[in-house]
Design a protein around this motif. Structure first.
Motif, PDB file in Angstrom:
ATOM      1  N   GLN A   1     -19.335  44.249 -37.703  1.00 61.56           N
ATOM      2  CA  GLN A   1     -20.092  43.581 -36.652  1.00 61.56           C
ATOM      3  C   GLN A   1     -21.167  42.717 -37.309  1.00 61.56           C
ATOM      4  OE1 GLN A   1     -21.601  46.294 -33.770  1.00 61.56           O
ATOM      5  NE2 GLN A   1     -21.730  44.729 -32.212  1.00 61.56           N
ATOM      6  N   GLY A   2     -21.240  41.469 -36.898  1.00 63.10           N
ATOM      7  CA  GLY A   2     -22.225  40.562 -37.472  1.00 63.10           C
ATOM      8  C   GLY A   2     -21.806  39.954 -38.797  1.00 63.10           C
ATOM      9  N   GLN A   3     -20.531  40.084 -39.160  1.00 59.35           N
ATOM     10  CA  GLN A   3     -20.037  39.529 -40.414  1.00 59.35           C
ATOM     11  C   GLN A   3     -20.268  38.018 -40.472  1.00 59.35           C
ATOM     12  OE1 GLN A   3     -15.905  40.412 -41.117  1.00 59.35           O
ATOM     13  NE2 GLN A   3     -15.858  39.381 -43.088  1.00 59.35           N
ATOM     14  N   TYR A   4     -20.099  37.341 -39.338  1.00 58.24           N
ATOM     15  CA  TYR A   4     -20.357  35.910 -39.240  1.00 58.24           C
ATOM     16  C   TYR A   4     -21.417  35.697 -38.171  1.00 58.24           C
ATOM     17  CZ  TYR A   4     -15.688  36.190 -41.284  1.00 58.24           C
ATOM     18  OH  TYR A   4     -14.617  36.527 -42.050  1.00 58.24           O
ATOM     19  N   LYS A   5     -22.168  34.613 -38.310  1.00 60.84           N
ATOM     20  CA  LYS A   5     -23.195  34.321 -37.313  1.00 60.84           C
ATOM     21  C   LYS A   5     -23.309  32.811 -37.144  1.00 60.84           C
ATOM     22  CE  LYS A   5     -26.934  34.805 -40.691  1.00 60.84           C
ATOM     23  NZ  LYS A   5     -26.085  34.633 -41.823  1.00 60.84           N
ATOM     24  N   GLU A   6     -23.957  32.427 -36.080  1.00 57.12           N
ATOM     25  CA  GLU A   6     -24.178  31.009 -35.840  1.00 57.12           C
ATOM     26  C   GLU A   6     -24.938  30.417 -37.015  1.00 57.12           C
ATOM     27  OE1 GLU A   6     -26.079  30.623 -32.034  1.00 57.12           O
ATOM     28  OE2 GLU A   6     -24.359  31.462 -30.968  1.00 57.12           O
ATOM     29  N   GLY A   7     -24.495  29.240 -37.442  1.00 57.61           N
ATOM     30  CA  GLY A   7     -25.126  28.580 -38.579  1.00 57.61           C
ATOM     31  C   GLY A   7     -24.367  28.769 -39.876  1.00 57.61           C
ATOM     32  N   ASP A   8     -23.462  29.768 -39.939  1.00 59.37           N
ATOM     33  CA  ASP A   8     -22.648  29.972 -41.144  1.00 59.37           C
ATOM     34  C   ASP A   8     -21.652  28.834 -41.304  1.00 59.37           C
ATOM     35  OD1 ASP A   8     -23.836  32.367 -41.826  1.00 59.37           O
ATOM     36  OD2 ASP A   8     -22.249  33.621 -40.973  1.00 59.37           O
ATOM     37  N   THR A   9     -21.510  28.350 -42.516  1.00 58.84           N
ATOM     38  CA  THR A   9     -20.467  27.381 -42.829  1.00 58.84           C
ATOM     39  C   THR A   9     -19.273  28.172 -43.334  1.00 58.84           C
ATOM     40  OG1 THR A   9     -22.090  25.700 -43.384  1.00 58.84           O
ATOM     41  CG2 THR A   9     -19.872  25.380 -44.244  1.00 58.84           C
ATOM     42  N   ILE A  10     -18.102  27.907 -42.782  1.00 57.74           N
ATOM     43  CA  ILE A  10     -16.904  28.671 -43.132  1.00 57.74           C
ATOM     44  C   ILE A  10     -15.787  27.734 -43.563  1.00 57.74           C
ATOM     45  CG2 ILE A  10     -17.415  30.629 -41.625  1.00 57.74           C
ATOM     46  CD1 ILE A  10     -15.381  29.382 -39.610  1.00 57.74           C
ATOM     47  N   GLU A  11     -14.896  28.281 -44.366  1.00 60.67           N
ATOM     48  CA  GLU A  11     -13.629  27.615 -44.675  1.00 60.67           C
ATOM     49  C   GLU A  11     -12.589  28.380 -43.876  1.00 60.67           C
ATOM     50  OE1 GLU A  11     -10.738  27.056 -48.484  1.00 60.67           O
ATOM     51  OE2 GLU A  11     -12.883  26.793 -48.834  1.00 60.67           O
ATOM     52  N   TYR A  12     -11.710  27.676 -43.157  1.00 56.81           N
ATOM     53  CA  TYR A  12     -10.817  28.364 -42.233  1.00 56.81           C
ATOM     54  C   TYR A  12      -9.495  27.619 -42.073  1.00 56.81           C
ATOM     55  CZ  TYR A  12     -11.980  24.726 -38.847  1.00 56.81           C
ATOM     56  OH  TYR A  12     -12.116  23.515 -38.210  1.00 56.81           O
ATOM     57  N   GLU A  13      -8.547  28.318 -41.454  1.00 61.52           N
ATOM     58  CA  GLU A  13      -7.272  27.742 -41.022  1.00 61.52           C
ATOM     59  C   GLU A  13      -7.142  28.027 -39.534  1.00 61.52           C
ATOM     60  OE1 GLU A  13      -4.099  29.554 -43.217  1.00 61.52           O
ATOM     61  OE2 GLU A  13      -4.663  28.575 -45.092  1.00 61.52           O
ATOM     62  N   LYS A  14      -6.681  27.050 -38.771  1.00 63.71           N
ATOM     63  CA  LYS A  14      -6.511  27.241 -37.336  1.00 63.71           C
ATOM     64  C   LYS A  14      -5.032  27.150 -37.003  1.00 63.71           C
ATOM     65  CE  LYS A  14      -7.887  25.847 -32.786  1.00 63.71           C
ATOM     66  NZ  LYS A  14      -8.496  24.914 -31.907  1.00 63.71           N
ATOM     67  N   THR A  15      -4.540  28.154 -36.263  1.00 64.67           N
ATOM     68  CA  THR A  15      -3.172  28.178 -35.775  1.00 64.67           C
ATOM     69  C   THR A  15      -3.231  28.515 -34.297  1.00 64.67           C
ATOM     70  OG1 THR A  15      -2.453  29.020 -37.929  1.00 64.67           O
ATOM     71  CG2 THR A  15      -0.875  29.179 -36.128  1.00 64.67           C
ATOM     72  N   GLY A  16      -2.895  27.548 -33.452  1.00 63.26           N
ATOM     73  CA  GLY A  16      -3.010  27.764 -32.011  1.00 63.26           C
ATOM     74  C   GLY A  16      -4.455  28.012 -31.650  1.00 63.26           C
ATOM     75  N   ASN A  17      -4.708  29.161 -31.002  1.00 60.51           N
ATOM     76  CA  ASN A  17      -6.067  29.519 -30.613  1.00 60.51           C
ATOM     77  C   ASN A  17      -6.706  30.489 -31.614  1.00 60.51           C
ATOM     78  OD1 ASN A  17      -8.330  29.465 -28.905  1.00 60.51           O
ATOM     79  ND2 ASN A  17      -7.681  31.345 -27.888  1.00 60.51           N
ATOM     80  N   LYS A  18      -6.036  30.765 -32.730  1.00 58.75           N
ATOM     81  CA  LYS A  18      -6.541  31.712 -33.729  1.00 58.75           C
ATOM     82  C   LYS A  18      -7.181  30.956 -34.882  1.00 58.75           C
ATOM     83  CE  LYS A  18      -4.356  35.435 -32.031  1.00 58.75           C
ATOM     84  NZ  LYS A  18      -4.996  36.128 -31.004  1.00 58.75           N
ATOM     85  N   ILE A  19      -8.320  31.442 -35.312  1.00 54.12           N
ATOM     86  CA  ILE A  19      -9.003  30.895 -36.476  1.00 54.12           C
ATOM     87  C   ILE A  19      -9.077  31.989 -37.535  1.00 54.12           C
ATOM     88  CG2 ILE A  19     -11.200  30.054 -37.392  1.00 54.12           C
ATOM     89  CD1 ILE A  19     -11.634  28.596 -34.775  1.00 54.12           C
ATOM     90  N   LYS A  20      -8.453  31.711 -38.679  1.00 52.09           N
ATOM     91  CA  LYS A  20      -8.490  32.661 -39.795  1.00 52.09           C
ATOM     92  C   LYS A  20      -9.522  32.151 -40.793  1.00 52.09           C
ATOM     93  CE  LYS A  20      -5.796  34.813 -43.416  1.00 52.09           C
ATOM     94  NZ  LYS A  20      -4.505  34.899 -44.084  1.00 52.09           N
TER      95      LYS A  20
END
Length: 137
Positions: A42-61
């Motif tokens: 819980q709280g692993q990510y928060k607003e303001g974090d810059t992330i590297e991600y992949e998006k597939t459909g409605n899922k963000i990895k």
């Protein structure tokens, strides 16, 4: 892709298997991508974090967090420098001597006294001391 989280809304946690809890969250990113992701804590990510991600459909990895630099707090251990204490190797020596002892009993199909095991340990320990002293000079 890389972007900053501008909105993160968490939902009720769930356990897909025993001992594992996932925390689902809907995120909206600065580049207008949005979707569902899962946090391991819980709280692993928060607003303001810059992330590297992949998006597939409605899922963000999320592949990794960005926007920060991790620095070492101490020098890494070197396993080749300095003199080592032979006692640091006693567990390894006993384990190896035990394996040899069992192999000797298996091959000979006889019970071999534990004195042989003790002798093997003493010989290996003595050899290790010689090797470490030789490397010291």
């Amino acid at each position: 892709m890389t972007s900053k989280i501008i909105s993160l809304t968490t939902e009720s946690p769930f356990s897909p298997e025993a001992g594992v809890t996932l925390y689902p969250a809907t995120i909206i990113l600065e580049n207008n991508d949005s979707g569902m992701t899962y946090m391991k804590t819980q709280g692993q990510y928060k607003e303001g974090d810059t992330i590297e991600y992949e998006k597939t459909g409605n899922k963000i990895k999320i592949k990794r967090l960005g926007g920060y630099t991790q620095t070492a707090t101490r020098e890494p251990k070197s396993f080749r420098s300095g003199v080592k204490n032979p006692e640091d190797y006693l567990g390894f020596i006993y384990g190896y001597a035990k394996d040899i002892h069992i192999a000797e009993m298996t091959i000979s199909k006889k019970v071999i006294p534990l004195d042989n095991l003790k002798r093997n340990v003493e010989e290996m320990y003595s050899h290790l001391q010689e090797v470490l002293l030789m490397n010291q000079s």
